[in-house]
Design a protein around this motif. Sequence first.
Motif, PDB file in Angstrom:
ATOM      1  N   PRO A   1       0.795  -1.222   0.000  1.00 45.67           N
ATOM      2  CA  PRO A   1       0.000   0.000   0.000  1.00 45.67           C
ATOM      3  C   PRO A   1       0.821   1.263   0.000  1.00 45.67           C
ATOM      4  N   ALA A   2       2.085   1.165   0.395  1.00 48.75           N
ATOM      5  CA  ALA A   2       2.906   2.364   0.442  1.00 48.75           C
ATOM      6  C   ALA A   2       3.338   2.800  -0.959  1.00 48.75           C
ATOM      7  N   GLU A   3       3.253   1.860  -1.927  1.00 50.56           N
ATOM      8  CA  GLU A   3       3.660   2.183  -3.280  1.00 50.56           C
ATOM      9  C   GLU A   3       2.590   1.786  -4.270  1.00 50.56           C
ATOM     10  N   PRO A   4       1.570   2.627  -4.464  1.00 51.81           N
ATOM     11  CA  PRO A   4       0.543   2.301  -5.440  1.00 51.81           C
ATOM     12  C   PRO A   4       1.129   2.215  -6.833  1.00 51.81           C
ATOM     13  N   PRO A   5       0.542   1.349  -7.691  1.00 47.81           N
ATOM     14  CA  PRO A   5       1.070   1.199  -9.047  1.00 47.81           C
ATOM     15  C   PRO A   5       1.102   2.524  -9.792  1.00 47.81           C
ATOM     16  N   LYS A   6       2.234   2.755 -10.424  1.00 44.88           N
ATOM     17  CA  LYS A   6       2.374   3.992 -11.201  1.00 44.88           C
ATOM     18  C   LYS A   6       2.136   3.644 -12.655  1.00 44.88           C
ATOM     19  N   ASP A   7       0.907   3.680 -13.058  1.00 50.35           N
ATOM     20  CA  ASP A   7       0.559   3.265 -14.409  1.00 50.35           C
ATOM     21  C   ASP A   7      -0.293   4.345 -15.040  1.00 50.35           C
ATOM     22  N   GLY A   8       0.276   5.090 -15.965  1.00 50.01           N
ATOM     23  CA  GLY A   8      -0.454   6.184 -16.577  1.00 50.01           C
ATOM     24  C   GLY A   8      -1.093   5.831 -17.896  1.00 50.01           C
ATOM     25  N   ARG A   9      -1.167   4.519 -18.220  1.00 49.62           N
ATOM     26  CA  ARG A   9      -1.739   4.132 -19.507  1.00 49.62           C
ATOM     27  C   ARG A   9      -3.198   4.554 -19.605  1.00 49.62           C
ATOM     28  N   LYS A  10      -3.625   4.820 -20.812  1.00 48.35           N
ATOM     29  CA  LYS A  10      -5.001   5.245 -21.028  1.00 48.35           C
ATOM     30  C   LYS A  10      -5.997   4.144 -20.708  1.00 48.35           C
ATOM     31  N   ASP A  11      -5.508   2.857 -20.782  1.00 49.92           N
ATOM     32  CA  ASP A  11      -6.420   1.768 -20.487  1.00 49.92           C
ATOM     33  C   ASP A  11      -6.385   1.391 -19.007  1.00 49.92           C
ATOM     34  N   GLY A  12      -5.694   2.214 -18.190  1.00 49.76           N
ATOM     35  CA  GLY A  12      -5.623   1.941 -16.764  1.00 49.76           C
ATOM     36  C   GLY A  12      -6.947   2.228 -16.090  1.00 49.76           C
ATOM     37  N   VAL A  13      -7.163   1.568 -14.932  1.00 52.24           N
ATOM     38  CA  VAL A  13      -8.368   1.777 -14.132  1.00 52.24           C
ATOM     39  C   VAL A  13      -8.031   2.770 -13.026  1.00 52.24           C
ATOM     40  N   PHE A  14      -8.717   3.873 -13.027  1.00 48.33           N
ATOM     41  CA  PHE A  14      -8.470   4.947 -12.065  1.00 48.33           C
ATOM     42  C   PHE A  14      -9.482   4.829 -10.932  1.00 48.33           C
ATOM     43  N   ILE A  15      -8.996   4.608  -9.724  1.00 47.24           N
ATOM     44  CA  ILE A  15      -9.885   4.447  -8.570  1.00 47.24           C
ATOM     45  C   ILE A  15      -9.793   5.696  -7.710  1.00 47.24           C
ATOM     46  N   ARG A  16     -10.939   6.296  -7.476  1.00 50.25           N
ATOM     47  CA  ARG A  16     -10.962   7.531  -6.692  1.00 50.25           C
ATOM     48  C   ARG A  16     -12.123   7.507  -5.707  1.00 50.25           C
ATOM     49  N   GLU A  17     -12.095   8.476  -4.814  1.00 52.73           N
ATOM     50  CA  GLU A  17     -13.140   8.643  -3.816  1.00 52.73           C
ATOM     51  C   GLU A  17     -14.473   9.049  -4.471  1.00 52.73           C
ATOM     52  N   PHE A  18     -15.550   8.592  -3.910  1.00 56.60           N
ATOM     53  CA  PHE A  18     -16.892   8.944  -4.381  1.00 56.60           C
ATOM     54  C   PHE A  18     -17.135  10.444  -4.257  1.00 56.60           C
ATOM     55  N   GLU A  19     -17.844  10.991  -5.259  1.00 60.86           N
ATOM     56  CA  GLU A  19     -18.282  12.387  -5.230  1.00 60.86           C
ATOM     57  C   GLU A  19     -19.791  12.428  -5.451  1.00 60.86           C
ATOM     58  N   ARG A  20     -20.428  13.456  -4.977  1.00 63.88           N
ATOM     59  CA  ARG A  20     -21.894  13.537  -5.056  1.00 63.88           C
ATOM     60  C   ARG A  20     -22.416  13.405  -6.489  1.00 63.88           C
ATOM     61  N   GLY A  21     -21.692  13.920  -7.438  1.00 66.53           N
ATOM     62  CA  GLY A  21     -22.117  13.831  -8.827  1.00 66.53           C
ATOM     63  C   GLY A  21     -22.109  12.417  -9.385  1.00 66.53           C
ATOM     64  N   ASP A  22     -21.542  11.474  -8.623  1.00 64.15           N
ATOM     65  CA  ASP A  22     -21.462  10.084  -9.080  1.00 64.15           C
ATOM     66  C   ASP A  22     -22.722   9.284  -8.750  1.00 64.15           C
ATOM     67  N   GLU A  23     -23.627   9.847  -7.961  1.00 63.25           N
ATOM     68  CA  GLU A  23     -24.716   9.066  -7.383  1.00 63.25           C
ATOM     69  C   GLU A  23     -25.532   8.296  -8.419  1.00 63.25           C
ATOM     70  N   GLU A  24     -25.907   8.935  -9.504  1.00 64.47           N
ATOM     71  CA  GLU A  24     -26.768   8.282 -10.488  1.00 64.47           C
ATOM     72  C   GLU A  24     -26.099   7.050 -11.091  1.00 64.47           C
ATOM     73  N   GLU A  25     -24.841   7.200 -11.515  1.00 65.32           N
ATOM     74  CA  GLU A  25     -24.136   6.073 -12.110  1.00 65.32           C
ATOM     75  C   GLU A  25     -23.842   4.987 -11.086  1.00 65.32           C
ATOM     76  N   VAL A  26     -23.508   5.388  -9.874  1.00 66.27           N
ATOM     77  CA  VAL A  26     -23.227   4.409  -8.814  1.00 66.27           C
ATOM     78  C   VAL A  26     -24.462   3.560  -8.532  1.00 66.27           C
ATOM     79  N   ARG A  27     -25.608   4.204  -8.418  1.00 68.20           N
ATOM     80  CA  ARG A  27     -26.840   3.455  -8.149  1.00 68.20           C
ATOM     81  C   ARG A  27     -27.213   2.563  -9.335  1.00 68.20           C
ATOM     82  N   ARG A  28     -26.957   3.042 -10.548  1.00 67.10           N
ATOM     83  CA  ARG A  28     -27.253   2.212 -11.723  1.00 67.10           C
ATOM     84  C   ARG A  28     -26.440   0.918 -11.689  1.00 67.10           C
ATOM     85  N   ILE A  29     -25.137   1.039 -11.444  1.00 65.85           N
ATOM     86  CA  ILE A  29     -24.277  -0.144 -11.395  1.00 65.85           C
ATOM     87  C   ILE A  29     -24.695  -1.063 -10.251  1.00 65.85           C
TER      88      ILE A  29
END
Length: 272
Positions: A36-64
Amino acid sequence: MVCETKIVADEHEAIPGTKKEAMMWGSPPSGAALNPAEPPKDGRKDGVFIREFERGDEEEVRRIFCEGIMERIPNTAFRGIKQQPRIQFLYALLTVMCFYVTKSVTLTCCAPLILMGARYYYSRKVIQSYLECALHTDMADIEAYYMTPTGSCFWVAMLEGHIVGIVAARGHEEDNAVELRRMSVDSRYRGKGIAKALGRRVLEYAVRNNYAAVVLGTTAVKLAAHKLYESLGFRRTGRSENHRLPGMSRSPLERLFFQIRHSQYRLQLHEE
């Protein structure tokens, strides 16, 4: 997958690493150690970006979330019966009794179809009730339930500018363990390692905050879900054959046509 969550620290004010960090994931090497001290450093366009939830995400989050839960209707009704040998025997007995009582080959041939139709009806009824319960509890206000309390978090996985997966963690003081919950991946983006990346994000969160274990409970029917947890290091610690979901009435007909197996998993990070 239906999950509950537990997290703990002796003093919430002293929890280190509680600031949630967005992370970029590529496909991790097979057998790569969790660091955990060294998260993968992968800037590829096909990479999966994981971030904290934001209020604007609610509709898509509930859909999934809703799509993932609704998928369980046919899985529980049809695949789930493979996990219930006593129910298989009972349905076979009912089919034989149908022929004995009616002496009709046509009705006897229709009996299995009627039984499977009843299983689908009750699976839909129970799972929709469970979904309504979830949408009126934690999924009604993700910000308040997961982002505001100390020791809880909700993440989304981004791919090609779209939210493609979700996962949450929420805990309790008494057992110093994080419970992974609400993990789901958009069906259009499966097979890309997104679920594993989300699971690893919860493990990193637990390690960074010095929690003793990560736990989860699941009613997933598909073997792939269980293999995913095992690949992350989880070990099954218990299983119940007739789990009761919120919204279930436990009527005789419901018990006859709806059964669901619940498995508990635990990953021990360190001894307390």
